[in-house]
Design an enzyme around this catalytic site. Structure first.
Site, mmCIF file in Angstrom:
data_model
loop_
_atom_site.group_PDB
_atom_site.id
_atom_site.type_symbol
_atom_site.label_atom_id
_atom_site.label_comp_id
_atom_site.label_asym_id
_atom_site.label_seq_id
_atom_site.Cartn_x
_atom_site.Cartn_y
_atom_site.Cartn_z
ATOM 1 N N ARG A 81 -3.506 -10.073 4.616
ATOM 2 C CA ARG A 81 -3.870 -10.195 3.197
ATOM 3 C C ARG A 81 -2.722 -9.622 2.370
ATOM 4 O O ARG A 81 -2.432 -8.437 2.457
ATOM 5 C CB ARG A 81 -5.168 -9.416 2.951
ATOM 6 C CG ARG A 81 -5.660 -9.449 1.520
ATOM 7 C CD ARG A 81 -6.910 -8.587 1.376
ATOM 8 N NE ARG A 81 -7.404 -8.589 0.003
ATOM 9 C CZ ARG A 81 -6.906 -7.816 -0.952
ATOM 10 N NH1 ARG A 81 -5.918 -6.982 -0.710
ATOM 11 N NH2 ARG A 81 -7.411 -7.883 -2.173
ATOM 12 N N LYS A 140 0.826 -1.215 0.000
ATOM 13 C CA LYS A 140 0.000 0.000 0.000
ATOM 14 C C LYS A 140 0.855 1.258 0.000
ATOM 15 O O LYS A 140 2.031 1.231 0.338
ATOM 16 C CB LYS A 140 -0.997 -0.039 1.166
ATOM 17 C CG LYS A 140 -2.149 -0.994 0.810
ATOM 18 C CD LYS A 140 -3.307 -0.960 1.743
ATOM 19 C CE LYS A 140 -4.376 -1.933 1.194
ATOM 20 N NZ LYS A 140 -5.400 -2.250 2.151
#
Ligand code: PMM
Length: 309
Positions: free
Chosen positions: A280, A241
């Protein structure tokens, strides 16, 4: 519907990979002695890190199998990009993308989650064998989701988000990010429980990067214990991210998405040490190792990890 021939899922004549049927797994087969690794499989054209790579059904199934053999405990199959600014897609197209992949991976013995904000896609994916629903909408999308989750009785990831993928950055404003995310998740939880969902079905996710700036993400990660205290398993998604890209920037340039896997694995180790249920990630192997290290560290030499755990 002939899913193998559906538009956006590869040429009608392209045969799908031959998937050897394995014993079909259930959610109850998942290991319990350590943090689980959920592998990301985006069957999309525009996800920020792997968009367009696995849009073809055959490529997607092959990648899912690779994730499985790299040690993924769960494969998270999504057909709609959720990155900020992404276009909304028709649930029909989403289903054409994800259903053949879900079916093939379940047949191969994977535990599969479907990453969707759509009730119709969640229902169809569970009918195709998906074991859990991963919904990043924060219930901002389809109000019928709690009724569906109650009806199907499957595990459900309840993630915090404000707004939608087109405007969520406008809502990344908090006085106290932990208190606000917690209270918004608690309100959502009440909606699910009122609809008849059992508390054991719910998995909580603070939604890193969804209506959150980098300092918000770091604060949430620092205080994961407060999310665990809600009494549900906690899932986190840090993988590749933007906040990791900024942390690793050099010469004023954020690190490229593909260069964020070591940092992702570091967050997996720390999250595992903090006792989260699952991480995840795109690069399964490095996070699988990271989780093993954290588990062995946590055991402090008391008790060996069983083979494969
Ligand atoms: N992040 C993305 C997509 N799905 N699901 C959950 N539960 N938590 C997340 O943090 C999350 C998610 C966005 O990442 P991607 O575009 O690389 O899949």
């Amino acid at each position: 519907m002939n899913l193998a021939a559906a538009p956006g899922t590869g040429p009608a004549t392209s045969p799908l990979p031959v998937v050897k049927r394995s014993r079909v797994k259930t959610f109850a087969d998942l290991p319990t002695g350590r943090t689980l690794v959920m592998g990301v499989l985006n069957v999309t054209e525009d996800s920020f890190s792997d968009g367009g790579q696995f849009l073809d059904t055959e490529d997607a199934i092959k990648h899912g199998l690779r994730l499985m053999y790299s040690g993924a405990d769960i494969i998270d199959v999504g057909g709609e990009s959720t990155r900020p600014g992404a276009a909304f897609i028709d649930p029909e197209l989403e289903q054409q993308r994800v259903l053949p992949v879900v079916e093939a991976l379940v047949k191969a013995g994977a535990v599969v989650s479907v990453d969707t904000m759509h009730v119709s896609t969640a229902r169809a994916a569970v009918a195709a064998g998906a074991h859990l629903i991963n919904d990043v909408s924060g219930l901002t999308h389809e109000a019928d989701m709690p009724a569906l989750v109650a009806e199907l009785g499957v595990p459900y990831v309840l993630m915090h988000r404000r707004g939608d993928q087109q405007n969520m950055n406008d809502y990344a404003q908090y006085e106290d990010v932990v208190a606000e995310v917690l209270s918004e998740l608690e309100a959502l939880r009440t909606t699910f429980l009122d609809a008849g969902v059992r508390p054991e079905q719910l998995i909580i996710d603070p939604g890193l990067g969804f209506a959150k700036e980098a300092p918000h993400n770091w604060t949430l990660l620092h205080r994961l214990a407060e999310f665990k205290a809600l009494g549900h398993p906690v899932l986190i998604g840090t993988s590749r991210k933007r906040f990791l890209g900024s942390l690793l920037s050099s010469g004023g340039q954020p690190a490229a998405a593909q260069d964020r896997d070591a940092a992702t694995a570091a967050t997996s180790a720390l999250a595992a040490a903090a006792g989260v249920w699952a991480v995840r990630v795109h690069d399964v192997a490095s996070s699988h190792d990271a989780v093993k290290v954290a588990t062995a560290w946590g055991h402090g030499g008391a008790g060996e990890l069983r083979q494969g755990e």
